[in-house]
Design an enzyme around this catalytic site. Structure first.
Site, PDB file in Angstrom:
ATOM      1  N   ASN A  50       0.878  -1.171   0.000  1.00  0.00           N
ATOM      2  CA  ASN A  50       0.000   0.000   0.000  1.00  0.00           C
ATOM      3  C   ASN A  50       0.918   1.225   0.000  1.00  0.00           C
ATOM      4  O   ASN A  50       1.479   1.576   1.029  1.00  0.00           O
ATOM      5  CB  ASN A  50      -0.900  -0.017   1.241  1.00  0.00           C
TER       6      ASN A  50
ATOM      7  N   LYS B 152       0.182   4.324  -0.404  1.00  0.00           N
ATOM      8  CA  LYS B 152      -0.406   5.559   0.130  1.00  0.00           C
ATOM      9  C   LYS B 152      -0.080   6.731  -0.811  1.00  0.00           C
ATOM     10  O   LYS B 152      -0.047   6.528  -2.017  1.00  0.00           O
ATOM     11  CB  LYS B 152       0.075   5.795   1.559  1.00  0.00           C
TER      12      LYS B 152
ATOM     13  N   HIS C 201      -9.713   1.631   4.643  1.00  0.00           N
ATOM     14  CA  HIS C 201      -8.424   1.866   5.315  1.00  0.00           C
ATOM     15  C   HIS C 201      -8.614   2.932   6.405  1.00  0.00           C
ATOM     16  O   HIS C 201      -9.350   3.893   6.208  1.00  0.00           O
ATOM     17  CB  HIS C 201      -7.368   2.315   4.301  1.00  0.00           C
TER      18      HIS C 201
ATOM     19  N   GLU D 162      -6.852   5.342   7.316  1.00  0.00           N
ATOM     20  CA  GLU D 162      -6.545   6.726   6.906  1.00  0.00           C
ATOM     21  C   GLU D 162      -7.724   7.331   6.150  1.00  0.00           C
ATOM     22  O   GLU D 162      -8.017   8.520   6.285  1.00  0.00           O
ATOM     23  CB  GLU D 162      -5.248   6.746   6.083  1.00  0.00           C
TER      24      GLU D 162
ATOM     25  N   GLU E 211      -5.870  -4.224  10.536  1.00  0.00           N
ATOM     26  CA  GLU E 211      -4.830  -3.205  10.682  1.00  0.00           C
ATOM     27  C   GLU E 211      -5.088  -2.385  11.946  1.00  0.00           C
ATOM     28  O   GLU E 211      -5.834  -1.389  11.901  1.00  0.00           O
ATOM     29  CB  GLU E 211      -4.827  -2.281   9.467  1.00  0.00           C
TER      30      GLU E 211
ATOM     31  N   GLY F 131       2.313   2.656  10.488  1.00  0.00           N
ATOM     32  CA  GLY F 131       3.292   3.719  10.286  1.00  0.00           C
ATOM     33  C   GLY F 131       4.013   4.136  11.554  1.00  0.00           C
ATOM     34  O   GLY F 131       4.725   5.143  11.572  1.00  0.00           O
TER      35      GLY F 131
ATOM     36  N   SER G 204       3.120  -1.816  10.239  1.00  0.00           N
ATOM     37  CA  SER G 204       4.569  -1.920  10.454  1.00  0.00           C
ATOM     38  C   SER G 204       5.134  -3.308  10.151  1.00  0.00           C
ATOM     39  O   SER G 204       6.061  -3.769  10.809  1.00  0.00           O
ATOM     40  CB  SER G 204       4.939  -1.476  11.875  1.00  0.00           C
TER      41      SER G 204
HETATM   42  P1  PGA Z   1       2.649   0.547   7.499  1.00  0.00           P
HETATM   43  O1  PGA Z   1       1.208   0.765   6.829  1.00  0.00           O
HETATM   44  O2  PGA Z   1       3.172  -0.787   7.013  1.00  0.00           O
HETATM   45  O3  PGA Z   1       3.483   1.698   7.038  1.00  0.00           O
HETATM   46  O4  PGA Z   1       2.441   0.521   8.976  1.00  0.00           O
HETATM   47  C1  PGA Z   1       0.309  -0.292   6.669  1.00  0.00           C
HETATM   48  C2  PGA Z   1      -0.987   0.185   6.051  1.00  0.00           C
HETATM   49  O5  PGA Z   1      -1.457   1.274   6.418  1.00  0.00           O
HETATM   50  O6  PGA Z   1      -1.582  -0.488   5.201  1.00  0.00           O
END
Ligand code: PGA
Length: 248
Positions: free
Chosen positions: A9, A11, A94, A96, A166, A172, A212
């Site tokens: 992903n 982003k 997601h 976000e 998630e 992140g 992460s």
């Molecule tokens: P990350 O993001 O691996 O940077 O923690 C995962 C995601 O939001 O899908």
């Protein structure tokens, strides 16, 4: 037997030029017999990533879309557009999108219905915040997210759906859920699918962990019995993604 999945992903990262350069370098390195690879990329990068992955087994997905077919929705893209551009998957729910762009359960449900109607692969994200985890609300919250998403969806409409667990506190932040924490919630998600549908639906549902994931923790996470792979943000922008796909 369920498959293993390594999903990227990106982003809001990678210009089309950067996307092309990354994929030129990485596509030959991401061959895997036993792991399916999907790249969720910004809509402006879809064309470059589809062309760079053509002839490989790597699939491309859109990070976002709107649930209407066409019309006066300035700035939005439809599923027909992203399918025509070569996408096989869409990301829905997601955290976000939920938290920064105020996408609520109702909108997520509408997107899910449209994606099912359009017969495109779906990755539906769910996950609790840190305060929900600390207050002991993880399971009730995830159950409510799943019930709302799957409202009025029949068992025969589940075939294109993958769920990604998630936890928001792990996205992140560099703070990964432990293998046991991730397994516990993924197993719980499977139990909810069993409750909403049946054993067969639960056994066949692919459930990923995201938050992460990196080259060091992917193998142990992906080896857990109820975790069928990962949705990877930060580490999917780096060469490290090869180690997540291969896990050797
Ligand atoms: P990350 O993001 O691996 O940077 O923690 C995962 C995601 O939001 O899908």
């Amino acid at each position: 037997m369920r498959k293993k999945w390594a999903m990227a992903n990106w982003k809001m990262n990678m210009t089309p030029t950067e996307a092309r350069a990354y994929m030129t370098k990485m596509v030959p390195r991401l061959k895997s017999k036993d792991t399916e690879v999907v790249f969720f990329v910004p809509s402006i990068d879809i064309e470059a990533v589809v062309s760079e992955t053509s002839g490989s087994n790597i699939l491309v997905g859109a990070e976002n879309f709107y649930y209407e077919d066409k019309g006066a929705y300035t700035g939005e893209i439809s599923i027909d557009m992203i399918k025509d551009a070569g996408c096989k998957y869409v990301l829905i729910g997601h955290s976000e999108r939920r938290n920064i762009f105020n996408e609520n359960d109702d909108l997520i449900h509408k997107k899910l219905l449209k994606a099912i109607e359009k017969d495109i692969g779906i990755v539906l994200c769910v996950g609790e915040s840190l305060s929900q985890r600390e207050n002991g609300d993880t399971f009730t919250f995830i159950e409510s997210q799943l019930k709302s998403a799957f409202d009025n969806i029949d068992k025969n409409q589940l075939k294109n759906i993958i769920i990604a667990y998630e936890p928001i506190w792990a996205i992140g932040t560099g703070k990964t859920a432990t293998d046991d924490q991730a397994e516990e919630v993924c197993a719980y998600i499977r139990s909810i699918i069993k409750k909403l549908y049946d054993n067969d639906a639960a056994d066949n549902m692919n459930i990923l962990y995201g938050g992460s994931v990196n080259a060091n923790n992917a193998k142990n996470l992906f080896d857990m019995p109820n975790i069928d792979g990962g949705l990877v943000g930060g580490a999917s922008l780096k060469e490290e993604f090869e180690n997540i796909v291969k896990r050797d």
